[in-house]
Design a protein around this motif. Sequence first.
Motif, PDB file in Angstrom:
ATOM      1  N   PRO A  77       0.784  -1.251   0.000  1.00 13.49           N
ATOM      2  CA  PRO A  77       0.000   0.000   0.000  1.00 13.49           C
ATOM      3  C   PRO A  77       0.808   1.290   0.000  1.00 13.49           C
ATOM      4  CG  PRO A  77       0.095  -0.879   2.206  1.00 13.49           C
ATOM      5  CD  PRO A  77       0.913  -1.806   1.353  1.00 13.49           C
ATOM      6  N   VAL A  78       2.109   1.169  -0.125  1.00 14.06           N
ATOM      7  CA  VAL A  78       2.986   2.364  -0.096  1.00 14.06           C
ATOM      8  C   VAL A  78       4.120   2.140  -1.091  1.00 14.06           C
ATOM      9  CG1 VAL A  78       2.501   3.026   2.310  1.00 14.06           C
ATOM     10  CG2 VAL A  78       4.296   1.350   1.817  1.00 14.06           C
ATOM     11  N   SER A 113      -5.750   4.297  -6.301  1.00 12.85           N
ATOM     12  CA  SER A 113      -5.282   5.208  -5.252  1.00 12.85           C
ATOM     13  C   SER A 113      -5.224   6.644  -5.754  1.00 12.85           C
ATOM     14  CB  SER A 113      -3.881   4.784  -4.814  1.00 12.85           C
ATOM     15  OG  SER A 113      -3.286   5.778  -4.008  1.00 12.85           O
ATOM     16  N   ASN A 114      -5.306   7.558  -4.802  1.00 11.01           N
ATOM     17  CA  ASN A 114      -5.106   8.975  -5.131  1.00 11.01           C
ATOM     18  C   ASN A 114      -3.675   9.225  -5.630  1.00 11.01           C
ATOM     19  OD1 ASN A 114      -3.580  10.596  -2.638  1.00 11.01           O
ATOM     20  ND2 ASN A 114      -4.586   8.732  -1.934  1.00 11.01           N
ATOM     21  N   HIS A 115      -2.784   8.262  -5.411  1.00 10.60           N
ATOM     22  CA  HIS A 115      -1.399   8.459  -5.856  1.00 10.60           C
ATOM     23  C   HIS A 115      -1.214   8.211  -7.359  1.00 10.60           C
ATOM     24  CE1 HIS A 115      -0.145   9.505  -1.904  1.00 10.60           C
ATOM     25  NE2 HIS A 115      -0.898   8.526  -1.444  1.00 10.60           N
ATOM     26  N   TYR A 142       4.539   2.784  -6.659  1.00  8.69           N
ATOM     27  CA  TYR A 142       3.228   2.361  -6.135  1.00  8.69           C
ATOM     28  C   TYR A 142       2.097   2.999  -6.962  1.00  8.69           C
ATOM     29  CZ  TYR A 142      -0.859   2.690  -3.078  1.00  8.69           C
ATOM     30  OH  TYR A 142      -2.140   2.678  -2.587  1.00  8.69           O
ATOM     31  N   ILE A 169      -8.732   5.414  -3.959  1.00 14.71           N
ATOM     32  CA  ILE A 169      -8.950   5.550  -2.512  1.00 14.71           C
ATOM     33  C   ILE A 169      -8.036   6.647  -1.958  1.00 14.71           C
ATOM     34  CG2 ILE A 169      -8.699   4.326  -0.310  1.00 14.71           C
ATOM     35  CD1 ILE A 169      -9.454   1.751  -1.761  1.00 14.71           C
ATOM     36  N   GLY A 170      -8.588   7.449  -1.059  1.00 13.29           N
ATOM     37  CA  GLY A 170      -7.789   8.466  -0.364  1.00 13.29           C
ATOM     38  C   GLY A 170      -7.168   7.855   0.883  1.00 13.29           C
ATOM     39  N   ALA A 171      -7.358   8.490   2.016  1.00 11.01           N
ATOM     40  CA  ALA A 171      -6.811   7.975   3.277  1.00 11.01           C
ATOM     41  C   ALA A 171      -7.957   7.338   4.053  1.00 11.01           C
ATOM     42  CB  ALA A 171      -6.194   9.107   4.076  1.00 11.01           C
ATOM     43  N   ARG A 180      -2.991  16.965   5.403  1.00 10.33           N
ATOM     44  CA  ARG A 180      -3.320  16.566   4.027  1.00 10.33           C
ATOM     45  C   ARG A 180      -4.517  15.608   3.985  1.00 10.33           C
ATOM     46  NH1 ARG A 180      -1.644  12.065   1.556  1.00 10.33           N
ATOM     47  NH2 ARG A 180      -2.193  11.994  -0.633  1.00 10.33           N
ATOM     48  N   MET A 181      -4.628  14.779   4.986  1.00 15.79           N
ATOM     49  CA  MET A 181      -5.734  13.805   4.995  1.00 15.79           C
ATOM     50  C   MET A 181      -7.099  14.462   5.208  1.00 15.79           C
ATOM     51  SD  MET A 181      -4.261  10.472   6.960  1.00 15.79           S
ATOM     52  CE  MET A 181      -2.780   9.618   6.400  1.00 15.79           C
ATOM     53  N   PHE A 262       4.463  11.413  -0.620  1.00 19.72           N
ATOM     54  CA  PHE A 262       4.761  10.282  -1.506  1.00 19.72           C
ATOM     55  C   PHE A 262       5.683  10.769  -2.635  1.00 19.72           C
ATOM     56  CE2 PHE A 262       1.973   6.356  -1.005  1.00 19.72           C
ATOM     57  CZ  PHE A 262       1.592   6.642   0.287  1.00 19.72           C
TER      58      PHE A 262
END
Length: 276
Positions: A77-78, A113-115, A142, A169-171, A180-181, A262
């Motif tokens: 997840p990271v 993910s939002n990333h 990721y 997905i966010g946090a 930030r979350m 990130f």
Amino acid sequence: MVSDDPGRMLITGAAGGVGTFLRTGLAELGWHLRCLDLRIPDDPGEAEWIVGDIGDEAALDAALADVDVVVHLAAIPVEDHFDAILHANIDGTYRVFDAAVRAGVPRVLFASSNHTVGYYERAEFAGRRIGIEARPRPDTFYGVSKVFGEALGSFYHDRHGLQVACVRIGACCARPLTRRMLDTWFSPGDAVRLFHALATVPDLGYEIVYGVSANRTAWGDLEASRRLGYEPRDDSSVFADLFAHEPVDPDDPEVRFLGGDFTTATPPRRDETYEV
Ligand code: 15L
């Protein structure tokens, strides 16, 4: 109206953080759950558990037999070194989609993910939301793996008619842990509401949606998720005071980029393993 028996669902990565929120809430909504993970957690609930790796074809075939929908969460997840991401997130996601088609499962909900868009600068979206038409700008290997999963879902939809929703997905945690979350918070209750909506909406084609709560400062556009039946009930602004004392430096990656720090995450050395 919530059906008493919405059907049978497989959740991969069900022992993890998001998996635990989802399996608890979705079981309460009547879903018959099968859970696949590398271990059985201390609180397995009523679900049927299969211990196995998504890289193991036999375990996947057993897990996917007779289910109506797959929620694919299993992943690192990271950020991690590329080989680890390649195995768990890229190859693993391919195997899950492929097994779904093999088993005739009609619908897959993929945890993106939002990333996937982490390198956009927050200032670009001041006062407006980023939609799914913006080109991906992943902030990590990721994030790249999640862009891959979205593209793979699109391909499996077009080639095999699989119904696919990719949730950026966010946090997803009980409450925002950083400033930030406040933007990206996805409350556990809203996560259950969104995944339930995506699992039950008729005529799902291929969709990318943002998985966040109705946060006043959210930057992810909820138009697509709402169109598919999502009605978020939570808003992170009730937690804003927790971070009000923190200085806001516009050059801090946490403030500057949608993906926060990130964008500066360096993968661990190849000989280090990532512990979930
Ligand atoms: C993610 O995609 C990660 O899986 C999760 O660990 C959080 O860090 C989240 O994004 C986030 O952006 O806070």
